[in-house]
Write a protein that holds these residues in place. Structure first.
Motif, PDB file in Angstrom:
ATOM      1  N   ASN A  52       0.805  -1.205   0.000  1.00  0.00           N
ATOM      2  CA  ASN A  52       0.000   0.000   0.000  1.00  0.00           C
ATOM      3  C   ASN A  52       0.846   1.266   0.000  1.00  0.00           C
ATOM      4  O   ASN A  52       0.327   2.353  -0.189  1.00  0.00           O
ATOM      5  N   ASP A  53       2.166   1.149   0.213  1.00  0.00           N
ATOM      6  CA  ASP A  53       3.032   2.309   0.074  1.00  0.00           C
ATOM      7  C   ASP A  53       3.166   2.709  -1.394  1.00  0.00           C
ATOM      8  O   ASP A  53       3.451   3.857  -1.715  1.00  0.00           O
ATOM      9  N   PHE A  54       2.997   1.731  -2.314  1.00  0.00           N
ATOM     10  CA  PHE A  54       3.067   2.010  -3.745  1.00  0.00           C
ATOM     11  C   PHE A  54       1.680   1.979  -4.375  1.00  0.00           C
ATOM     12  O   PHE A  54       1.484   2.469  -5.474  1.00  0.00           O
ATOM     13  N   GLY A  55       0.711   1.391  -3.713  1.00  0.00           N
ATOM     14  CA  GLY A  55      -0.614   1.214  -4.282  1.00  0.00           C
ATOM     15  C   GLY A  55      -0.771  -0.181  -4.835  1.00  0.00           C
ATOM     16  O   GLY A  55      -1.584  -0.958  -4.374  1.00  0.00           O
ATOM     17  N   ASN A  56       0.025  -0.526  -5.850  1.00  0.00           N
ATOM     18  CA  ASN A  56      -0.021  -1.841  -6.492  1.00  0.00           C
ATOM     19  C   ASN A  56       1.158  -1.930  -7.466  1.00  0.00           C
ATOM     20  O   ASN A  56       1.859  -0.931  -7.684  1.00  0.00           O
ATOM     21  N   PRO A  57       1.394  -3.092  -8.053  1.00  0.00           N
ATOM     22  CA  PRO A  57       2.530  -3.211  -8.985  1.00  0.00           C
ATOM     23  C   PRO A  57       2.436  -2.250 -10.167  1.00  0.00           C
ATOM     24  O   PRO A  57       3.460  -1.754 -10.648  1.00  0.00           O
ATOM     25  N   GLU A  58       1.208  -2.008 -10.653  1.00  0.00           N
ATOM     26  CA  GLU A  58       1.045  -1.067 -11.765  1.00  0.00           C
ATOM     27  C   GLU A  58       1.531   0.333 -11.378  1.00  0.00           C
ATOM     28  O   GLU A  58       2.220   1.004 -12.156  1.00  0.00           O
ATOM     29  N   ALA A  59       1.175   0.747 -10.157  1.00  0.00           N
ATOM     30  CA  ALA A  59       1.602   2.067  -9.684  1.00  0.00           C
ATOM     31  C   ALA A  59       3.106   2.107  -9.489  1.00  0.00           C
ATOM     32  O   ALA A  59       3.763   3.113  -9.777  1.00  0.00           O
TER      33      ALA A  59
ATOM     34  N   ILE B 141       3.016  -7.526 -15.645  1.00  0.00           N
ATOM     35  CA  ILE B 141       2.430  -6.221 -15.964  1.00  0.00           C
ATOM     36  C   ILE B 141       3.268  -5.496 -17.003  1.00  0.00           C
ATOM     37  O   ILE B 141       2.745  -4.961 -17.992  1.00  0.00           O
ATOM     38  N   VAL B 142       4.586  -5.488 -16.813  1.00  0.00           N
ATOM     39  CA  VAL B 142       5.473  -4.791 -17.743  1.00  0.00           C
ATOM     40  C   VAL B 142       5.461  -5.479 -19.102  1.00  0.00           C
ATOM     41  O   VAL B 142       5.355  -4.823 -20.147  1.00  0.00           O
ATOM     42  N   ALA B 143       5.567  -6.797 -19.113  1.00  0.00           N
ATOM     43  CA  ALA B 143       5.615  -7.547 -20.371  1.00  0.00           C
ATOM     44  C   ALA B 143       4.337  -7.358 -21.175  1.00  0.00           C
ATOM     45  O   ALA B 143       4.381  -7.238 -22.411  1.00  0.00           O
ATOM     46  N   GLU B 144       3.207  -7.317 -20.495  1.00  0.00           N
ATOM     47  CA  GLU B 144       1.942  -7.112 -21.200  1.00  0.00           C
ATOM     48  C   GLU B 144       1.844  -5.690 -21.727  1.00  0.00           C
ATOM     49  O   GLU B 144       1.380  -5.470 -22.858  1.00  0.00           O
ATOM     50  N   GLN B 145       2.308  -4.712 -20.944  1.00  0.00           N
ATOM     51  CA  GLN B 145       2.278  -3.325 -21.420  1.00  0.00           C
ATOM     52  C   GLN B 145       3.186  -3.131 -22.626  1.00  0.00           C
ATOM     53  O   GLN B 145       2.909  -2.308 -23.504  1.00  0.00           O
ATOM     54  N   TRP B 146       4.291  -3.878 -22.675  1.00  0.00           N
ATOM     55  CA  TRP B 146       5.241  -3.768 -23.782  1.00  0.00           C
ATOM     56  C   TRP B 146       4.897  -4.693 -24.954  1.00  0.00           C
ATOM     57  O   TRP B 146       5.663  -4.800 -25.899  1.00  0.00           O
ATOM     58  N   ASN B 147       3.749  -5.360 -24.868  1.00  0.00           N
ATOM     59  CA  ASN B 147       3.269  -6.225 -25.949  1.00  0.00           C
ATOM     60  C   ASN B 147       4.264  -7.320 -26.324  1.00  0.00           C
ATOM     61  O   ASN B 147       4.512  -7.586 -27.498  1.00  0.00           O
TER      62      ASN B 147
ATOM     63  N   VAL C   2       8.997  -6.766   1.190  1.00  0.00           N
ATOM     64  CA  VAL C   2       9.396  -5.368   0.975  1.00  0.00           C
ATOM     65  C   VAL C   2       8.350  -4.585   0.193  1.00  0.00           C
ATOM     66  O   VAL C   2       7.988  -3.463   0.554  1.00  0.00           O
ATOM     67  N   PHE C   3       7.874  -5.194  -0.933  1.00  0.00           N
ATOM     68  CA  PHE C   3       6.990  -4.467  -1.842  1.00  0.00           C
ATOM     69  C   PHE C   3       5.519  -4.853  -1.721  1.00  0.00           C
ATOM     70  O   PHE C   3       4.639  -4.093  -2.118  1.00  0.00           O
ATOM     71  N   GLY C   4       5.265  -6.065  -1.236  1.00  0.00           N
ATOM     72  CA  GLY C   4       3.901  -6.575  -1.266  1.00  0.00           C
ATOM     73  C   GLY C   4       3.584  -7.335  -2.531  1.00  0.00           C
ATOM     74  O   GLY C   4       2.449  -7.786  -2.730  1.00  0.00           O
ATOM     75  N   PHE C   5       4.549  -7.490  -3.414  1.00  0.00           N
ATOM     76  CA  PHE C   5       4.415  -8.281  -4.643  1.00  0.00           C
ATOM     77  C   PHE C   5       5.811  -8.726  -5.045  1.00  0.00           C
ATOM     78  O   PHE C   5       6.806  -8.186  -4.554  1.00  0.00           O
ATOM     79  N   ASP C   6       5.894  -9.705  -5.934  1.00  0.00           N
ATOM     80  CA  ASP C   6       7.213 -10.196  -6.338  1.00  0.00           C
ATOM     81  C   ASP C   6       7.498  -9.877  -7.799  1.00  0.00           C
ATOM     82  O   ASP C   6       6.683  -9.275  -8.500  1.00  0.00           O
TER      83      ASP C   6
END
Length: 283
Positions: free
Chosen positions: A4-11, A188-194, A177-181
């Motif tokens: 919640n410090d970042f919101g989510n991996p997308e943020a 998320i990144v790979a999908e955004q980069w097609n 540390v992040f709440g996600f790995d």
């Protein structure tokens, strides 16, 4: 630091886009790396679009490992000397913007190790075409895309400190540390980069291949290569424990567990090339 410090991996990704990453150039370089029929001119046309990447390629061509007595000053000459696929893997890595420093040298040693071993395992099983073996290579090279984004953010030292404090996997430390790995962030990144669908699955599911949508067996290859690299200490972060695995993954290819040791011994025989790649990307 919790999620919640970042919101989510997308943020997190939206707020930490450091480095000169060019998704279009990355996709074009990937296409060349995955195409056994690509020509030197095809590769030159891609690389000429990014001077920083071209500079890294020329540096590699003139390095102690790849170099020749006569200095190489043109991309075409570098490609003739080193071959399309050697050039493509360097160009792809450089185009990510994740270079410079000992931590990046370790990261790319691990990544190239997984890539080389993924292709070797594919060849060993006899289940893949030459083109598919090159696809396995690129899947292995970029399987830790999420880790790369985390390292590039400046927040990653917290993960290293967490690993030092207790024996755990990289994913476990990242979740603390992040709440996600890195697998979740990497998807998320790979999908955004097609990225191609098999590459997305390798990035997102290499610790849990059964979660792969349509590339289960290919993702198992990446998982096994990653597992062996950890076992033989080709790791991105000192102190990280090997990921969990299942005997079912070996059974998919009728591999005895002893074969993993033989894969590791093969990997050790490639150490000079692995170290040369890591040194190049760390400078």
């Amino acid at each position: 630091m919790a999620e919640n410090d970042f919101g989510n991996p997308e943020a997190f990704f939206a707020s930490h886009r450091g480095g000169p990453k060019n998704p279009v150039l990355i996709r074009q370089t990937l296409e060349v790396l995955r195409d056994p029929a690509c020509s030197a001119q095809d590769l030159v046309e891609v690389l000429e679009k990014e001077p920083a990447v071209s500079s890294k390629v020329l540096k590699a061509a003139n390095s102690a490992f790849y170099g020749t007595p006569k200095a190489i000053t043109s991309l075409k000459a570098a490609i003739v000397r080193m071959g399309n696929h050697n050039i493509s893997r360097i160009a792809l890595s450089a185009s990510m913007g994740a270079t410079g420093g000992a931590h990046w040298a370790d990261f790319w040693r691990h990544s190239i190790s997984v890539a080389m071993l993924s292709r070797h395992i594919g060849q060993f099983t006899g289940a893949y075409t030459k083109q598919e073996e090159e696809e396995l290579f690129s899947m292995g090279l970029l399987h830790d895309l999420g880790t790369m984004i985390e390292m590039d953010s400046g927040e990653f030292p917290r993960v290293g400190l967490t690993l030092k404090s207790a024996a755990m996997t990289l994913s476990e430390a990242e979740n603390l540390v992040f709440g996600f790995d890195h697998a979740r962030l990497g998807r998320i990144v790979a999908e955004q980069w097609n990225f191609p669908a098999d590459l997305v699955d390798a990035i997102a599911c290499h610790h849990q291949p059964e979660l792969s949508k349509g590339f289960y067996k290919k993702t198992i290859v990446i998982h096994l290569a990653d597992l062996v690299c950890h076992g033989f200490q080709f790791v991105s972060v000192p102190g990280e424990a090997p990921p969990a695995t299942q005997e079912a993954y070996l059974q998919e290819f009728n591999l005895p567990v002893e074969q993993l040791v033989l894969f590791g011994e093969w990997l050790l025989s490639q150490k000079n090339e692995i170290d040369a790649f890591g040194d190049l990307m760390g400078n």
